[in-house]
Design a protein around this motif. Structure first.
Motif, PDB file in Angstrom:
ATOM      1  N   ILE A 179      69.578  37.921  28.991  1.00 61.11           N
ATOM      2  CA  ILE A 179      70.386  39.082  28.887  1.00 61.11           C
ATOM      3  C   ILE A 179      71.495  39.211  27.783  1.00 61.11           C
ATOM      4  O   ILE A 179      71.547  40.279  27.244  1.00 61.11           O
ATOM      5  N   ARG A 180      71.990  38.052  27.567  1.00 60.06           N
ATOM      6  CA  ARG A 180      73.158  38.469  25.546  1.00 60.06           C
ATOM      7  C   ARG A 180      72.278  37.809  24.280  1.00 60.06           C
ATOM      8  O   ARG A 180      71.660  37.240  24.977  1.00 60.06           O
ATOM      9  N   TYR A 181      72.846  38.353  23.408  1.00 57.80           N
ATOM     10  CA  TYR A 181      72.179  37.704  22.025  1.00 57.80           C
ATOM     11  C   TYR A 181      72.879  37.835  21.235  1.00 57.80           C
ATOM     12  O   TYR A 181      72.469  37.480  20.294  1.00 57.80           O
ATOM     13  N   ASP A 182      74.484  37.296  21.738  1.00 58.78           N
ATOM     14  CA  ASP A 182      74.903  36.625  20.966  1.00 58.78           C
ATOM     15  C   ASP A 182      74.761  35.014  21.378  1.00 58.78           C
ATOM     16  O   ASP A 182      74.293  34.269  21.588  1.00 58.78           O
ATOM     17  N   ALA A 183      75.570  33.827  20.575  1.00 58.68           N
ATOM     18  CA  ALA A 183      75.570  33.031  20.033  1.00 58.68           C
ATOM     19  C   ALA A 183      75.903  32.114  22.016  1.00 58.68           C
ATOM     20  O   ALA A 183      77.058  32.358  22.100  1.00 58.68           O
ATOM     21  N   PRO A 184      75.189  31.302  22.406  1.00 60.07           N
ATOM     22  CA  PRO A 184      76.020  30.455  24.230  1.00 60.07           C
ATOM     23  C   PRO A 184      76.757  29.795  24.004  1.00 60.07           C
ATOM     24  O   PRO A 184      76.722  29.292  22.741  1.00 60.07           O
ATOM     25  N   LEU A 185      77.807  30.395  24.839  1.00 61.96           N
ATOM     26  CA  LEU A 185      78.978  29.183  24.651  1.00 61.96           C
ATOM     27  C   LEU A 185      78.298  28.183  25.650  1.00 61.96           C
ATOM     28  O   LEU A 185      77.889  27.152  25.373  1.00 61.96           O
ATOM     29  N   SER A 186      79.579  26.928  24.516  1.00 56.05           N
ATOM     30  CA  SER A 186      78.968  25.661  24.629  1.00 56.05           C
ATOM     31  C   SER A 186      79.195  25.226  26.287  1.00 56.05           C
ATOM     32  O   SER A 186      80.154  25.911  26.785  1.00 56.05           O
ATOM     33  N   SER A 187      78.453  24.417  26.958  1.00 56.64           N
ATOM     34  CA  SER A 187      78.990  23.437  28.281  1.00 56.64           C
ATOM     35  C   SER A 187      80.363  23.573  28.271  1.00 56.64           C
ATOM     36  O   SER A 187      80.518  23.279  29.580  1.00 56.64           O
ATOM     37  N   GLU A 188      81.403  22.916  27.392  1.00 56.05           N
ATOM     38  CA  GLU A 188      82.896  22.163  27.611  1.00 56.05           C
ATOM     39  C   GLU A 188      82.957  23.505  27.718  1.00 56.05           C
ATOM     40  O   GLU A 188      83.855  22.921  28.913  1.00 56.05           O
ATOM     41  N   LEU A 189      83.038  24.199  26.819  1.00 54.83           N
ATOM     42  CA  LEU A 189      83.678  25.549  26.976  1.00 54.83           C
ATOM     43  C   LEU A 189      83.879  26.717  28.216  1.00 54.83           C
ATOM     44  O   LEU A 189      84.274  27.293  28.878  1.00 54.83           O
ATOM     45  N   ILE A 190      82.447  26.438  29.357  1.00 58.47           N
ATOM     46  CA  ILE A 190      82.386  27.065  30.203  1.00 58.47           C
ATOM     47  C   ILE A 190      83.190  26.212  31.056  1.00 58.47           C
ATOM     48  O   ILE A 190      83.443  27.008  32.499  1.00 58.47           O
ATOM     49  N   ASN A 191      82.327  25.022  31.119  1.00 55.94           N
ATOM     50  CA  ASN A 191      83.368  24.458  32.258  1.00 55.94           C
ATOM     51  C   ASN A 191      85.175  24.630  31.997  1.00 55.94           C
ATOM     52  O   ASN A 191      85.838  24.640  32.757  1.00 55.94           O
ATOM     53  N   PHE A 192      85.583  24.256  30.668  1.00 45.17           N
ATOM     54  CA  PHE A 192      86.701  24.880  30.853  1.00 45.17           C
ATOM     55  C   PHE A 192      86.916  26.274  31.369  1.00 45.17           C
ATOM     56  O   PHE A 192      89.038  26.244  31.940  1.00 45.17           O
ATOM     57  N   GLN A 193      87.093  27.060  31.022  1.00 42.73           N
ATOM     58  CA  GLN A 193      87.377  28.102  31.582  1.00 42.73           C
ATOM     59  C   GLN A 193      87.047  28.219  33.240  1.00 42.73           C
ATOM     60  O   GLN A 193      87.787  29.216  33.815  1.00 42.73           O
TER      61      GLN A 193
END
Length: 361
Positions: free
Chosen positions: A347-361
């Motif tokens: 879906i997206r072509y930019d660098a994926p976010l880290s799982s830690e940042l996903i959990n923080f958001q």
């Protein structure tokens, strides 16, 4: 099927009718139609048997049958009105194809050896000339079929033929598991045919049939080629180890979310298409081609990859596949079992976010 297996009330009424026989017949009829709608076909078969062999019944039998039919209708009609009032029947009706003659004959094989691969089912069905010769030999030894055998034959064939005909006249309803109501009569019919032979040979045939069914059941449980065995355990394990927190897992048909979640323990959230709140009130929403773009946009907002797990096509699977194929880049396809297919899209072509940042958001 439980009521049918517990006994054959119609035959009980023809031999030494008890004062309470009609009461229990009405009870089993009411419980039967509330257990499975197709049980109505059993009652139709019993009515047909009555008119074919009317001399077997007592003089008041017709009146009692009419009373029973009235009680069954009186009990089931309010429920049918309630179901219709919910206006959700269409959402709960599976998408079925018109049956073929192969489906018709396969149903008899499935009642005896279960769901097997096409090769094994073909081998089993190819033995029909032998089965036919065996049946004629049994009839030759006993030229007049017993009353019980006549009823069993009707109870096997009439519901199946009616379901097959209705599928072409009104709407497809022919599914072998829906016709499980015929299974007790089929087994009893086979046993009655075996009993026409000498005791030793009869016992051998019965034992051989039981062994065949047990072996077939074992093969159905453990064989990977079983056509209806969808490997949700393998699909869930693969998704758990590959899908990331910034991805999303989408399943269709929506009700397949249950077997997936039974095994799934991954980080990526799981949702459905059509979009469905499984914890809310109401049936699964109907598929809408108009609403599909908005649902996909909402589901894929901010995610990196989509893991689209498809099975149990309800008539709109191709629409969903084509939409994703046209709008997103497909990374690869993986098949876990027949009709259980995983499509992976970026879906997206930019660098994926880290799982830690996903959990923080």
């Amino acid at each position: 099927a439980a009521a049918e297996a517990a006994g054959n009330p119609v035959l009980d009424l023809t031999k030494q009718p008890r004062t309470d026989a009609w009461f229990w017949y009405a009870v089993t009829a009411i419980l039967g139609v509330f257990t499975q709608y197709f049980f109505i076909l059993v009652l139709v078969t019993q009515a047909l048997f009555y008119f074919m062999r009317r001399s077997l019944f007592e003089k008041t039998a017709l009146r009692n049958f009419i009373i029973t039919a009235f009680l069954v209708a009186l009990s089931i009609v309010p429920w049918l009105f309630y179901v219709a009032h919910l206006n959700e029947v269409g959402y709960q009706t599976p998408s079925l194809l018109l049956p073929t003659t192969v489906d018709l004959f396969n149903s008899f094989a499935q009642f005896l050896i279960g769901f097997q691969s096409d090769m094994l089912s073909t081998v089993f069905l190819s033995l029909w000339p032998l089965a036919l010769a065996f049946g004629f030999l049994a009839l030759q030894r006993n030229r007049r079929l017993a009353d019980e055998t006549q009823y069993f034959l009707l109870a096997v064939f009439v519901p199946i033929i009616i379901a097959f005909a209705v599928s072409y006249i009104l709407s497809p309803v022919f599914v072998s598991r829906y016709l499980i109501i015929t299974v007790p009569a089929l087994y009893l019919c086979l046993i009655s045919l075996f009993d026409t032979f000498p005791e030793r040979f009869s016992n051998f045939c019965k034992a051989a049939l039981v062994i065949l069914m047990l072996v077939a059941m074992g093969h159905e449980i453990f064989a990977a080629s079983t056509p209806v065995k969808e490997d949700y355990a393998a699909a869930s394990a693969y998704l758990s180890s590959h899908a990331r927190a910034q991805d999303v897992v989408i399943v269709s048909a929506p009700f397949t979310i249950y077997p997936l979640e039974y095994y799934y323990n991954g980080e990526a959230p799981v949702t459905t298409l059509p979009a469905w709140d499984q914890y809310g009130h109401g049936a699964i929403p109907a598929f809408s081609a108009t609403a599909l773009p908005q649902q996909v946009a909402s589901t894929t907002a901010g995610v990196q990859d989509v893991w689209l797990l498809l099975s149990y096509d309800q008539g709109y699977q191709k629409n969903i596949q084509q939409y994703f194929d046209y709008h997103y880049q497909k990374l690869y396809t993986r098949t876990f079992s027949p009709d259980l297919i995983l499509e992976v899209y970026q879906i997206r072509y930019d660098a994926p976010l880290s799982s830690e940042l996903i959990n923080f958001q």
